[in-house]
Design a protein around this motif. Structure first.
Motif, PDB file in Angstrom:
ATOM      1  N   VAL A 108       0.811  -1.213   0.000  1.00  0.00           N
ATOM      2  CA  VAL A 108       0.000   0.000   0.000  1.00  0.00           C
ATOM      3  C   VAL A 108       0.849   1.270   0.000  1.00  0.00           C
ATOM      4  CG1 VAL A 108      -0.255   0.371   2.504  1.00  0.00           C
ATOM      5  CG2 VAL A 108      -2.141   0.940   0.961  1.00  0.00           C
ATOM      6  N   ILE A 109       2.096   1.178   0.406  1.00  0.00           N
ATOM      7  CA  ILE A 109       2.934   2.372   0.544  1.00  0.00           C
ATOM      8  C   ILE A 109       3.057   3.088  -0.800  1.00  0.00           C
ATOM      9  CG2 ILE A 109       5.252   3.222   1.120  1.00  0.00           C
ATOM     10  CD1 ILE A 109       5.396   0.839   3.125  1.00  0.00           C
ATOM     11  N   GLY A 110       2.691   4.369  -0.786  1.00  0.00           N
ATOM     12  CA  GLY A 110       2.744   5.173  -2.001  1.00  0.00           C
ATOM     13  C   GLY A 110       1.563   4.996  -2.935  1.00  0.00           C
ATOM     14  N   ARG A 111       0.571   4.214  -2.550  1.00  0.00           N
ATOM     15  CA  ARG A 111      -0.595   3.960  -3.396  1.00  0.00           C
ATOM     16  C   ARG A 111      -1.863   4.357  -2.639  1.00  0.00           C
ATOM     17  NH1 ARG A 111       2.298   4.819  -6.322  1.00  0.00           N
ATOM     18  NH2 ARG A 111       3.484   3.540  -7.754  1.00  0.00           N
ATOM     19  N   GLU A 112      -2.068   5.675  -2.526  1.00  0.00           N
ATOM     20  CA  GLU A 112      -3.197   6.204  -1.765  1.00  0.00           C
ATOM     21  C   GLU A 112      -4.555   5.735  -2.284  1.00  0.00           C
ATOM     22  OE1 GLU A 112      -3.114  10.405  -0.729  1.00  0.00           O
ATOM     23  OE2 GLU A 112      -1.005  10.420  -1.356  1.00  0.00           O
ATOM     24  N   SER A 113      -4.637   5.477  -3.568  1.00  0.00           N
ATOM     25  CA  SER A 113      -5.927   5.060  -4.126  1.00  0.00           C
ATOM     26  C   SER A 113      -6.414   3.755  -3.493  1.00  0.00           C
ATOM     27  CB  SER A 113      -5.842   4.913  -5.646  1.00  0.00           C
ATOM     28  OG  SER A 113      -4.917   3.909  -6.020  1.00  0.00           O
ATOM     29  N   MET A 114      -5.479   2.916  -3.017  1.00  0.00           N
ATOM     30  CA  MET A 114      -5.873   1.645  -2.395  1.00  0.00           C
ATOM     31  C   MET A 114      -6.639   1.872  -1.091  1.00  0.00           C
ATOM     32  SD  MET A 114      -2.414  -0.506  -3.324  1.00  0.00           S
ATOM     33  CE  MET A 114      -2.827  -1.988  -2.411  1.00  0.00           C
ATOM     34  N   CYS A 115      -6.455   3.046  -0.463  1.00  0.00           N
ATOM     35  CA  CYS A 115      -7.169   3.363   0.778  1.00  0.00           C
ATOM     36  C   CYS A 115      -8.673   3.529   0.542  1.00  0.00           C
ATOM     37  CB  CYS A 115      -6.600   4.629   1.412  1.00  0.00           C
ATOM     38  SG  CYS A 115      -4.871   4.462   1.902  1.00  0.00           S
ATOM     39  N   MET A 116      -9.061   3.681  -0.719  1.00  0.00           N
ATOM     40  CA  MET A 116     -10.485   3.804  -1.026  1.00  0.00           C
ATOM     41  C   MET A 116     -11.235   2.515  -0.734  1.00  0.00           C
ATOM     42  SD  MET A 116     -11.175   6.881  -1.729  1.00  0.00           S
ATOM     43  CE  MET A 116      -9.963   7.205  -0.463  1.00  0.00           C
ATOM     44  N   MET A 117     -10.525   1.402  -0.669  1.00  0.00           N
ATOM     45  CA  MET A 117     -11.180   0.154  -0.260  1.00  0.00           C
ATOM     46  C   MET A 117     -11.681   0.301   1.171  1.00  0.00           C
ATOM     47  SD  MET A 117     -11.429  -2.004  -2.689  1.00  0.00           S
ATOM     48  CE  MET A 117     -11.881  -3.450  -1.763  1.00  0.00           C
ATOM     49  N   THR A 118     -10.819   0.778   2.064  1.00  0.00           N
ATOM     50  CA  THR A 118     -11.228   0.971   3.460  1.00  0.00           C
ATOM     51  C   THR A 118     -12.330   2.016   3.558  1.00  0.00           C
ATOM     52  OG1 THR A 118      -9.094   0.303   4.360  1.00  0.00           O
ATOM     53  CG2 THR A 118     -10.450   1.741   5.740  1.00  0.00           C
ATOM     54  N   SER A 119     -12.141   3.150   2.903  1.00  0.00           N
ATOM     55  CA  SER A 119     -13.140   4.214   2.965  1.00  0.00           C
ATOM     56  C   SER A 119     -14.505   3.718   2.511  1.00  0.00           C
ATOM     57  CB  SER A 119     -12.706   5.397   2.094  1.00  0.00           C
ATOM     58  OG  SER A 119     -13.681   6.422   2.117  1.00  0.00           O
ATOM     59  N   ASN A 120     -14.550   3.042   1.382  1.00  0.00           N
ATOM     60  CA  ASN A 120     -15.831   2.613   0.829  1.00  0.00           C
ATOM     61  C   ASN A 120     -16.448   1.439   1.557  1.00  0.00           C
ATOM     62  OD1 ASN A 120     -16.843   4.025  -1.835  1.00  0.00           O
ATOM     63  ND2 ASN A 120     -14.654   4.286  -1.602  1.00  0.00           N
ATOM     64  N   VAL A 135     -16.459   9.239   5.788  1.00  0.00           N
ATOM     65  CA  VAL A 135     -15.218   8.578   6.187  1.00  0.00           C
ATOM     66  C   VAL A 135     -14.045   9.501   5.901  1.00  0.00           C
ATOM     67  CG1 VAL A 135     -13.723   6.568   5.888  1.00  0.00           C
ATOM     68  CG2 VAL A 135     -16.217   6.311   5.759  1.00  0.00           C
ATOM     69  N   GLU A 136     -13.317   9.782   6.967  1.00  0.00           N
ATOM     70  CA  GLU A 136     -12.162  10.669   6.905  1.00  0.00           C
ATOM     71  C   GLU A 136     -10.900   9.841   7.155  1.00  0.00           C
ATOM     72  OE1 GLU A 136     -10.691  14.678   9.281  1.00  0.00           O
ATOM     73  OE2 GLU A 136     -12.510  13.646   9.925  1.00  0.00           O
ATOM     74  N   LEU A 137     -10.010   9.834   6.195  1.00  0.00           N
ATOM     75  CA  LEU A 137      -8.737   9.121   6.326  1.00  0.00           C
ATOM     76  C   LEU A 137      -7.717  10.111   6.876  1.00  0.00           C
ATOM     77  CD1 LEU A 137      -8.837   7.297   2.873  1.00  0.00           C
ATOM     78  CD2 LEU A 137      -9.497   6.370   5.109  1.00  0.00           C
ATOM     79  N   VAL A 138      -7.669  10.226   8.206  1.00  0.00           N
ATOM     80  CA  VAL A 138      -6.843  11.235   8.864  1.00  0.00           C
ATOM     81  C   VAL A 138      -5.360  10.950   8.641  1.00  0.00           C
ATOM     82  CG1 VAL A 138      -6.295  12.333  11.071  1.00  0.00           C
ATOM     83  CG2 VAL A 138      -8.653  11.628  10.584  1.00  0.00           C
ATOM     84  N   ARG A 166     -15.235  11.288   2.452  1.00  0.00           N
ATOM     85  CA  ARG A 166     -16.279  10.987   1.477  1.00  0.00           C
ATOM     86  C   ARG A 166     -17.554  10.667   2.217  1.00  0.00           C
ATOM     87  NH1 ARG A 166     -13.958   9.613  -3.686  1.00  0.00           N
ATOM     88  NH2 ARG A 166     -11.706   9.819  -3.490  1.00  0.00           N
ATOM     89  N   GLU A 167     -18.671  11.089   1.651  1.00  0.00           N
ATOM     90  CA  GLU A 167     -19.964  10.860   2.272  1.00  0.00           C
ATOM     91  C   GLU A 167     -20.658   9.676   1.620  1.00  0.00           C
ATOM     92  OE1 GLU A 167     -21.440  15.008   1.755  1.00  0.00           O
ATOM     93  OE2 GLU A 167     -21.898  14.762   3.908  1.00  0.00           O
ATOM     94  N   TYR A 168     -21.415   8.959   2.452  1.00  0.00           N
ATOM     95  CA  TYR A 168     -22.185   7.792   2.024  1.00  0.00           C
ATOM     96  C   TYR A 168     -23.571   7.931   2.614  1.00  0.00           C
ATOM     97  CZ  TYR A 168     -17.429   6.298   1.197  1.00  0.00           C
ATOM     98  OH  TYR A 168     -16.134   6.239   0.763  1.00  0.00           O
ATOM     99  N   THR A 181     -20.492   7.030 -11.129  1.00  0.00           N
ATOM    100  CA  THR A 181     -20.697   5.808 -10.365  1.00  0.00           C
ATOM    101  C   THR A 181     -21.323   6.011  -9.005  1.00  0.00           C
ATOM    102  OG1 THR A 181     -18.477   6.038  -9.517  1.00  0.00           O
ATOM    103  CG2 THR A 181     -18.755   4.652 -11.466  1.00  0.00           C
ATOM    104  N   GLY A 182     -21.632   7.225  -8.621  1.00  0.00           N
ATOM    105  CA  GLY A 182     -22.239   7.453  -7.320  1.00  0.00           C
ATOM    106  C   GLY A 182     -21.258   7.893  -6.259  1.00  0.00           C
ATOM    107  N   LEU A 183     -19.997   8.093  -6.590  1.00  0.00           N
ATOM    108  CA  LEU A 183     -18.997   8.493  -5.616  1.00  0.00           C
ATOM    109  C   LEU A 183     -18.485   9.877  -5.930  1.00  0.00           C
ATOM    110  CD1 LEU A 183     -16.988   5.180  -5.607  1.00  0.00           C
ATOM    111  CD2 LEU A 183     -18.629   5.939  -3.911  1.00  0.00           C
ATOM    112  N   VAL A 184     -18.233  10.655  -4.897  1.00  0.00           N
ATOM    113  CA  VAL A 184     -17.657  11.964  -5.107  1.00  0.00           C
ATOM    114  C   VAL A 184     -16.156  11.774  -5.239  1.00  0.00           C
ATOM    115  CG1 VAL A 184     -17.268  14.230  -4.118  1.00  0.00           C
ATOM    116  CG2 VAL A 184     -19.465  13.091  -3.791  1.00  0.00           C
ATOM    117  N   VAL A 185     -15.627  12.087  -6.383  1.00  0.00           N
ATOM    118  CA  VAL A 185     -14.194  11.954  -6.635  1.00  0.00           C
ATOM    119  C   VAL A 185     -13.559  13.296  -6.403  1.00  0.00           C
ATOM    120  CG1 VAL A 185     -12.440  11.356  -8.306  1.00  0.00           C
ATOM    121  CG2 VAL A 185     -14.614  10.147  -8.308  1.00  0.00           C
ATOM    122  N   GLU A 186     -12.617  13.344  -5.464  1.00  0.00           N
ATOM    123  CA  GLU A 186     -11.967  14.619  -5.124  1.00  0.00           C
ATOM    124  C   GLU A 186     -10.696  14.791  -5.896  1.00  0.00           C
ATOM    125  OE1 GLU A 186     -11.677  13.714  -1.040  1.00  0.00           O
ATOM    126  OE2 GLU A 186     -13.724  14.241  -0.677  1.00  0.00           O
TER     127      GLU A 186
END
Length: 186
Positions: A108-120, A135-138, A166-168, A181-186
């Motif tokens: 996961v190191i250096g691949r922030e997009s993978m954190c979207m699994m946890t968020s979603n 969900v806030e990834l502090v 991101r809000e759900y 797709t229903g997700l707010v992409v920042e």
């Protein structure tokens, strides 16, 4: 040594799958950028979150999980996949979770997009059962922190951190930005 089976190679299903996900994230990030890659991975996370939520509600024989059950499920599911998450604090407005290990480990190191699994996954489970989640990834291991700190806000307007999250929303699909797709992409 003449046989491949005798070679000392650190490869098993877990390492293979974590590497596969990392390389998919790497490809997406390099082709479409971090924001769009996060959006695509969010789609997968939303589907996985729905599936996991269905498994827990069925196993617990409930239509909806309570706030305490949602917190327990978030920790339990991460424990099952070697995420070692724990509750830092919780109340009627939020659930704060932490970990010093990621299910994707060093991949996961250096691949922030993978954190979207946890968020979603977290956001989908919380919103389906409690009506709303932000969900806030502090802090994340992906961004170089020693661990992750994830805040799941349960009341609209209560998230005020550096990362607005991101809000759900309930059973309705989330709102989507550029991916449709229903997700707010920042």
């Amino acid at each position: 040594m003449t046989h491949a089976v005798d070679a000392d190679i650190p490869l098993d299903r877990d390492i293979f799958l974590r590497t596969l996900v990392r390389e998919l994230a790497t490809s997406l990030e390099s082709v479409v950028g971090l924001a769009e890659a996060s959006g695509y991975i969010s789609l997968v996370g939303q589907t996985v979150g729905t599936h996991i939520d269905d498994m827990y509600t069925s196993a617990l024989a409930v239509d909806r999980l309570s706030r305490q059950q949602v917190a327990d499920v978030l920790v339990d599911l991460k424990q099952r996949i070697h995420g070692d998450f724990y509750i830092i604090e919780q109340d009627d407005q939020r659930i704060v979770l932490g970990t010093h290990s990621c299910p994707f480990a060093e991949k996961v190191i250096g691949r922030e997009s993978m954190c979207m699994m946890t968020s979603n996954v977290f956001g989908t489970i919380a919103a389906r059962n409690l009506g709303y989640a932000q969900v806030e990834l502090v802090e994340t291991i992906a961004r170089g922190a020693a661990g992750c700190r994830v805040v799941v806000h349960l009341v609209p307007g209560t998230g005020a951190g550096r990362d607005p999250g991101r809000e759900y929303f309930g059973d309705a699909p989330p709102v989507l930005g550029t991916l449709g797709t229903g997700l707010v992409v920042e």
